[in-house]
Each structure stands twice: as C-alpha cells, then as structure tokens.
Write a protein that holds these residues in place. Structure first.
Motif, short mmCIF file in Angstrom:
data_model
loop_
_atom_site.label_atom_id
_atom_site.label_comp_id
_atom_site.label_asym_id
_atom_site.label_seq_id
_atom_site.Cartn_x
_atom_site.Cartn_y
_atom_site.Cartn_z
N VAL A 1 -60.37 -17.62 -79.86
CA VAL A 1 -59.57 -16.53 -80.43
C VAL A 1 -58.30 -17.07 -81.07
O VAL A 1 -57.57 -17.87 -80.46
CB VAL A 1 -59.18 -15.49 -79.34
CG1 VAL A 1 -58.39 -14.34 -79.97
CG2 VAL A 1 -60.42 -14.96 -78.64
N LEU A 2 -58.04 -16.62 -82.28
CA LEU A 2 -56.77 -16.86 -82.97
C LEU A 2 -55.97 -15.57 -82.89
O LEU A 2 -56.41 -14.53 -83.39
CB LEU A 2 -57.00 -17.27 -84.43
CG LEU A 2 -57.65 -18.62 -84.66
CD1 LEU A 2 -57.99 -18.79 -86.15
CD2 LEU A 2 -56.76 -19.75 -84.18
N ALA A 3 -54.81 -15.63 -82.26
CA ALA A 3 -53.99 -14.43 -82.06
C ALA A 3 -52.69 -14.55 -82.85
O ALA A 3 -52.05 -15.61 -82.85
CB ALA A 3 -53.68 -14.25 -80.58
N THR A 4 -52.33 -13.48 -83.53
CA THR A 4 -51.08 -13.45 -84.28
C THR A 4 -50.36 -12.12 -84.04
O THR A 4 -51.00 -11.09 -83.81
CB THR A 4 -51.31 -13.61 -85.80
OG1 THR A 4 -52.05 -12.47 -86.28
CG2 THR A 4 -52.05 -14.89 -86.13
N GLY B 1 -51.09 -18.37 -82.28
CA GLY B 1 -51.62 -19.35 -81.34
C GLY B 1 -53.13 -19.25 -81.30
O GLY B 1 -53.72 -18.23 -81.69
N GLY B 2 -53.77 -20.30 -80.84
CA GLY B 2 -55.23 -20.31 -80.73
C GLY B 2 -55.66 -20.67 -79.32
O GLY B 2 -55.06 -21.55 -78.69
N PHE B 3 -56.72 -20.01 -78.84
CA PHE B 3 -57.10 -20.15 -77.43
C PHE B 3 -58.61 -20.26 -77.28
O PHE B 3 -59.37 -19.60 -77.99
CB PHE B 3 -56.58 -18.95 -76.63
CG PHE B 3 -55.11 -18.72 -76.82
CD1 PHE B 3 -54.19 -19.35 -76.01
CD2 PHE B 3 -54.64 -17.90 -77.84
CE1 PHE B 3 -52.83 -19.17 -76.20
CE2 PHE B 3 -53.28 -17.70 -78.04
CZ PHE B 3 -52.38 -18.34 -77.21
N GLN B 4 -59.02 -21.07 -76.32
CA GLN B 4 -60.43 -21.24 -75.99
C GLN B 4 -60.64 -20.94 -74.52
O GLN B 4 -59.90 -21.43 -73.66
CB GLN B 4 -60.88 -22.67 -76.30
CG GLN B 4 -62.35 -22.94 -75.97
CD GLN B 4 -62.76 -24.35 -76.33
OE1 GLN B 4 -62.14 -24.99 -77.19
NE2 GLN B 4 -63.78 -24.86 -75.67
N ARG B 5 -61.65 -20.16 -74.23
CA ARG B 5 -61.92 -19.78 -72.85
C ARG B 5 -62.66 -20.88 -72.12
O ARG B 5 -63.58 -21.50 -72.66
CB ARG B 5 -62.74 -18.48 -72.80
CG ARG B 5 -62.85 -17.87 -71.40
CD ARG B 5 -63.52 -16.51 -71.45
NE ARG B 5 -63.53 -15.87 -70.14
CZ ARG B 5 -64.48 -16.03 -69.24
NH1 ARG B 5 -65.53 -16.81 -69.51
NH2 ARG B 5 -64.43 -15.41 -68.08
N LEU B 6 -62.26 -21.12 -70.88
CA LEU B 6 -62.88 -22.13 -70.05
C LEU B 6 -63.95 -21.51 -69.15
O LEU B 6 -64.01 -20.29 -68.98
CB LEU B 6 -61.82 -22.82 -69.19
CG LEU B 6 -60.66 -23.46 -69.96
CD1 LEU B 6 -59.63 -24.02 -68.98
CD2 LEU B 6 -61.17 -24.54 -70.90
N ASP B 7 -64.77 -22.36 -68.57
CA ASP B 7 -65.87 -21.87 -67.73
C ASP B 7 -65.38 -21.10 -66.51
O ASP B 7 -66.08 -20.23 -65.99
CB ASP B 7 -66.74 -23.04 -67.27
CG ASP B 7 -67.53 -23.65 -68.42
OD1 ASP B 7 -67.70 -22.98 -69.45
OD2 ASP B 7 -67.97 -24.82 -68.27
N ASN B 8 -64.16 -21.41 -66.04
CA ASN B 8 -63.65 -20.72 -64.84
C ASN B 8 -62.95 -19.41 -65.16
O ASN B 8 -62.40 -18.77 -64.26
CB ASN B 8 -62.70 -21.65 -64.07
CG ASN B 8 -61.42 -21.94 -64.84
OD1 ASN B 8 -61.27 -21.57 -66.00
ND2 ASN B 8 -60.48 -22.63 -64.18
N GLY B 9 -62.96 -19.00 -66.44
CA GLY B 9 -62.33 -17.74 -66.83
C GLY B 9 -60.91 -17.87 -67.29
O GLY B 9 -60.31 -16.90 -67.77
N ASP B 10 -60.33 -19.05 -67.16
CA ASP B 10 -58.98 -19.29 -67.66
C ASP B 10 -59.06 -19.65 -69.15
O ASP B 10 -60.15 -19.78 -69.72
CB ASP B 10 -58.33 -20.43 -66.87
CG ASP B 10 -56.82 -20.45 -67.00
OD1 ASP B 10 -56.25 -19.55 -67.64
OD2 ASP B 10 -56.20 -21.39 -66.44
#
Length: 231
Positions: free
Chosen positions: A113-116, A127-136
């Motif tokens: 996700v790219l959030a602005t 900012g840009g975010f990638q989800r991890l396997d543990n939900g974080d």
C-alpha cells in the motif's frame, strides 16, 4: 500479551475511537472537521460503556501520532495523554499512514500500500508499506512530506493499492509512478486499524509512559512557524 487496547485518532478530518478486548473490536468513527475536541471523549465513553470497562481496566492506550493536521495531531495526543495519565496506562503512537495501509488490507486484503495525505501548501505526506506474514507492516517507502511531483519511489513490486486523500488532491500522482495501482477507497485513517499496529508495537516493547508520548509532524518546523507569535 496485551488484550485490552484503546485507540484514539484525530489527525485528519476523521475522528475515531476503537477498543480491542480479546478478539472483539468496538469502534466509533465520524468525519467531523474542527469538531474533534467535542466528539472524541464521548466516543471514548461510548466504547468503554459498550464493553463494560473503565480506563483503569485497560492494558494500553494507542494514538494516531501523525502525520496529519498539526492541530488535529496535537488534539489527539493531548487527549490521549490525559486519559493515560489518569489511568496510569502505557502509550504507543501509531502512524496514520500505516493505519490506512491496514485499513486497505481490512477492506481488500491489500498487502502493498502507498498511502498519502494532502498536507496542504502544495505538499503531501507519503509512505509505502508491505504487510508481513505475522500481520504487522514494514515500511518500504520512508514517511516524508514533499511536493507531489517529487514522489516517485523506485519499487520492486509493481502492483500497489493506494490510500489517502493525496491521490484525490493531486490526480497526476498516479501517472508519474509508473506502477500498477488499485484505489482502495480509503481516505482517512481509523482507530480500528491502529489496534493491530499497536498490538505489534507493544509486543516489540515500544510502549512509553504518557509524558514521553510524542507526535510525528514531519513538517513540525513549518507548522510551528505558522502559530501566532512564532518565528
């Protein structure tokens, strides 16, 4: 592990509160520009009453640390600190941009996700975010405030969801990225989505005492100068 977390957020036009008790989430949310100070505490009272809990029975208090409206962020952290002081609760700040990424996941199972956020003054918070396997979530594009024309991160993954008001305020943002994007429909952060982020932050030991809770303005110098009597 912490199971009873209250989250509050007033960093944008949206005003929201959410309470996690075990697997149950109770949330209140209202678009209420310039009414945060009158809306937020009744929302807190409402979710606590529905859960049958008092502040003293909670384990932690999360707050939207920004970026966002300078006034909104200040209101949110001030109210959160007041609540935490009174109940002796540890606090954890949550990124409003990361919260929108989590909301995109909640709605669409989006994991990139790219959030602005429209930062006014011809700038955006991004900012840009990638989800991890543990939900974080992990940050892959560092949060920054910048002119829209300068936001062009080089990303290995070519498919991204977008979230936030910056995309509407500056429609040319999409075309300059040269990425495959999908609009998540997310415009504002919500406290409900801060709960999972706060859970992981608490597990990492990132809680602080109320007096040490701090906002993230990204543009704090400019905002400070805009206050009456400041230079």
């Amino acid at each position: 592990m912490t199971s009873k977390i209250l989250a509050v957020d007033t960093a944008t036009e949206n005003c929201s509160v959410a309470l996690k008790v075990g697997d149950e989430t109770i949330a209140r949310c209202e678009i209420a520009p310039r009414e945060h100070t009158t809306k937020i505490l009744p929302m807190v009272d409402s979710v606590l009453a529905e859960a049958g809990l008092t502040l003293n029975q909670l384990d932690a208090l999360a707050f939207g640390r920004g970026p966002g409206s300078f006034t909104g962020v200040r209101i949110g952290i001030g109210i959160a600190q007041g609540l935490a002081f009174g109940a002796n609760l540890p606090m954890v700040g949550v990124s409003t941009l990361a919260a929108m990424a989590q909301q995109a996941y909640r709605r669409h199972q989006a994991d990139h996700v790219l959030a602005t956020i429209d930062a006014r003054m011809n700038e955006i918070y991004a900012g840009g975010f990638q989800r991890l396997d543990n939900g974080d979530w992990t940050t892959v594009v560092e949060e920054a405030v910048l002119p829209p024309a300068l936001f062009n991160p080089q990303l290995a993954n070519a498919s991204w969801f977008t979230a936030g008001t910056g995309w509407q305020a500056y429609p040319d943002l999409i075309s300059q990225l040269h990425l495959e994007t999908t609009d998540s429909g997310v415009l504002y952060p919500e406290a409900e989505d801060m709960l999972i982020l706060a859970y992981h932050a608490l597990a990492r030991g990132e809680a602080v005492d109320a007096e040490h809770a701090s906002p993230v303005y990204l543009r704090d110098t400019v905002a400070w100068k805009k206050l009456p009597g400041r230079e």
